[in-house]
Design a protein around this motif. Structure first.
Motif, PDB file in Angstrom:
ATOM      1  N   HIS A  94      83.522  11.283  73.744  1.00 14.41           N
ATOM      2  CA  HIS A  94      83.333  12.388  72.793  1.00 14.41           C
ATOM      3  C   HIS A  94      81.854  12.619  72.505  1.00 14.41           C
ATOM      4  O   HIS A  94      81.394  13.760  72.453  1.00 14.41           O
ATOM      5  N   SER A 120      81.443  23.126  70.291  1.00 10.77           N
ATOM      6  CA  SER A 120      82.551  22.302  70.751  1.00 10.77           C
ATOM      7  C   SER A 120      82.174  21.621  72.054  1.00 10.77           C
ATOM      8  O   SER A 120      81.635  22.250  72.964  1.00 10.77           O
ATOM      9  N   HIS A 122      83.227  18.361  75.048  1.00 12.19           N
ATOM     10  CA  HIS A 122      84.216  17.430  75.557  1.00 12.19           C
ATOM     11  C   HIS A 122      83.538  16.506  76.555  1.00 12.19           C
ATOM     12  O   HIS A 122      82.462  16.806  77.080  1.00 12.19           O
ATOM     13  N   LYS A 241      89.654  15.722  74.602  1.00 15.32           N
ATOM     14  CA  LYS A 241      89.799  16.799  73.635  1.00 15.32           C
ATOM     15  C   LYS A 241      88.432  17.232  73.134  1.00 15.32           C
ATOM     16  O   LYS A 241      87.602  16.405  72.777  1.00 15.32           O
ATOM     17  N   GLN A 243      85.345  18.189  70.891  1.00 11.85           N
ATOM     18  CA  GLN A 243      84.948  17.713  69.573  1.00 11.85           C
ATOM     19  C   GLN A 243      83.880  18.626  69.002  1.00 11.85           C
ATOM     20  O   GLN A 243      83.185  19.328  69.727  1.00 11.85           O
ATOM     21  N   LYS A 244      83.725  18.594  67.698  1.00 11.14           N
ATOM     22  CA  LYS A 244      82.639  19.308  67.050  1.00 11.14           C
ATOM     23  C   LYS A 244      81.424  18.394  66.967  1.00 11.14           C
ATOM     24  O   LYS A 244      81.493  17.294  66.441  1.00 11.14           O
ATOM     25  N   SER A 245      80.313  18.881  67.494  1.00 13.01           N
ATOM     26  CA  SER A 245      79.092  18.089  67.510  1.00 13.01           C
ATOM     27  C   SER A 245      78.198  18.481  66.347  1.00 13.01           C
ATOM     28  O   SER A 245      78.003  19.656  66.046  1.00 13.01           O
TER      29      SER A 245
END
Length: 451
Positions: A94, A120, A122, A241, A243-245
């Motif tokens: 992630h 977003s 991945h 999936k 992810q928000k960074s």
């Protein structure tokens, strides 16, 4: 029948035995060696006592499944990190994920510059299987963790060559560094890159290829494996999936802040890893505890090496070299850790109970001790303290156990001391209740067992 009448000469003899054993190199710091054996590959204990100073040979059998989290969707070549659990690697996947291009996002009329801070991302979760029995050097303690838990490998194994100007437990703030190795980029904090690269260089050049990597512990158990394509069979690569960074994550593969294990705790599954995924060779151990070093300056709780000179560490380095070059990690070595388990299971509650001193009289205490020692007493010769101690000690050590080696000597000494304390307190008619309780309190403090 209570057997608490005997001459004070018994205690003199027992103390002589104990001191004679304690003077040998094999049982120097026997309590710490015993606890190190008990803590091997056990995360809950390692979290409490993270500063390991011992080195073991270990084997991971052929066919064990491993995971690697990364931003790369191609199989790994060369050196990289491996995790035993997929959740561990997912955290790195992630954080290592690529930032999606604007065309891949659902912008919905929102300005692109406002989306970038929380773009977003991945990564990829790689799955591999060991293609052979992996030969590893296990560094005990939280050896992939922060601060002083890294001292043993940095000072002993790597001979003070690892840069120490970084924040504890990882790379410099805001920095993600990569180095070239075998035609690919190795991520992670600079100090971890240096450890991995130097370990694999030593494995190939100093240890003649007899070690495939290092086995260490952080949030979970990990391996620094020197040659993925040689030692692993590729299984699959999965996209993770998105992810928000937050835009400020500085930890890449092999860095600190390891992946969490959602839905279950690490503490609930360490026995499975220890039992079949990683086999520790307790017949071959090198420990700084057995050298003439002041590892606990100013009565510190945890062992420390920062004040030890490089010259004083050379004998330990040579012993590690000899252990690796002259031995193959054994999958059938005697399991001394299992013996430490039964010793603690049998005696920890009894020792603490006596040490608390909740007895109305010495007679009551001795009745409790006699109940524990009765299986080891021949009532035709109840004054034979040596026979009682010997029988007490042998009860928890199988006849198949080796008589020599550091693990053997440390465990035997600890059992000898426990059995001696029980026997002396039972048989010495001149002892008072306060002295008896103090003796058990000192023993409990010496053992320092984690309940």
């Amino acid at each position: 029948m209570c057997l608490w009448f005997h001459s004070l000469s018994i205690w003199t003899a027992l103390v002589t035995i104990s001191f004679a054993q304690n003077s040998t190199d094999g049982v120097r710091n026997a309590n710490h060696v015993f606890n190190a054996i008990h803590a091997v590959m056990r995360h809950p204990i390692l979290s409490e006592y993270p500063n390991g100073v011992s080195f073991f040979l270990a084997t991971v059998p052929k066919g064990i499944q491993f995971y690697h989290g990364t931003g790369e969707e191609h199989p790994v070549t060369g050196l990289e990190w491996l995790a035993f659990e997929p959740e561990h690697s997912l955290g790195f996947a992630h954080r290592s994920g690529r930032r999606l291009e604007p065309s891949e996002r659902e912008t919905s009329q929102k300005p692109l510059q406002k989306e970038d801070p929380l773009a977003s991302t991945h990564g990829y979760l790689h799955t591999y299987v060991s293609a052979k029995d992996l030969r590893l050097l296990y560094l005990d303690g939280m050896s992939a963790g922060p601060m002083r838990s890294l001292e043993a490998q940095d000072r002993i194994l790597f001979n003070d060559s690892i840069p120490q100007n970084e924040r504890p437990g990882g790379g410099r703030p805001g920095q993600r560094s990569e180095v070239e190795q075998r035609g690919k980029k190795l991520g992670g904090p600079p100090s971890e890159q240096a450890r991995a690269l130097q370990a694999c260089q030593m494995a190939e050049e100093k240890w003649a290829g007899r070690i495939d990597g290092l086995l260490r512990t952080e949030g979970d158990f990990e391996i620094i494996l020197c040659n993925f394509e040689r030692d692993l069979d590729f299984v699959r690569i999965s996209e993770t999936k998105p992810q928000k960074s937050s835009g400020n994550d500085s930890h890449g593969p092999g860095g600190k802040k390891p992946g969490r294990m959602p839905g279950r705790a690490v503490t609930s599954r360490y026995d499975d890893v220890r039992g079949h995924q990683a086999i520790i060779d307790f017949d071959h151990v090198v420990s700084a505890y057995t050298y003439n070093l002041d590892l606990f300056p100013n009565n510190t709780k945890l062992p420390q090496l920062s004040h030890i000179t490089p010259e004083e560490l050379i004998p330990i380095q040579l012993a590690i070299d000899s252990m690796i070059l002259n031995n193959e990690p054994s999958r059938s070595a005697f399991n001394w850790q299992a013996v430490t388990d039964v010793v603690i299971d049998r005696y920890s509650v009894q020792l603490r109970s006596v040490a608390e001193g909740d007895f109305q009289s010495l007679v009551a205490l001795r009745e409790k001790l006699e109940t524990s020692l009765e299986p080891f007493i021949d009532y035709r010769d109840y004054q034979n303290s040596y026979a009682i101690i010997d029988s007490c000690q042998r009860q928890l050590i199988p006849q198949s156990a080796p008589d020599s080696g550091l693990a053997s000597e440390a465990v035997r000494y600890i059992l000898h001391r426990i059995c001696t304390t029980f026997t002396y307190t039972l048989l010495d008619s001149q002892m008072d209740l306060e002295t008896a309780v103090e003796g058990f309190a000192e023993l409990v403090s010496y053992l320092s067992w984690i309940e």
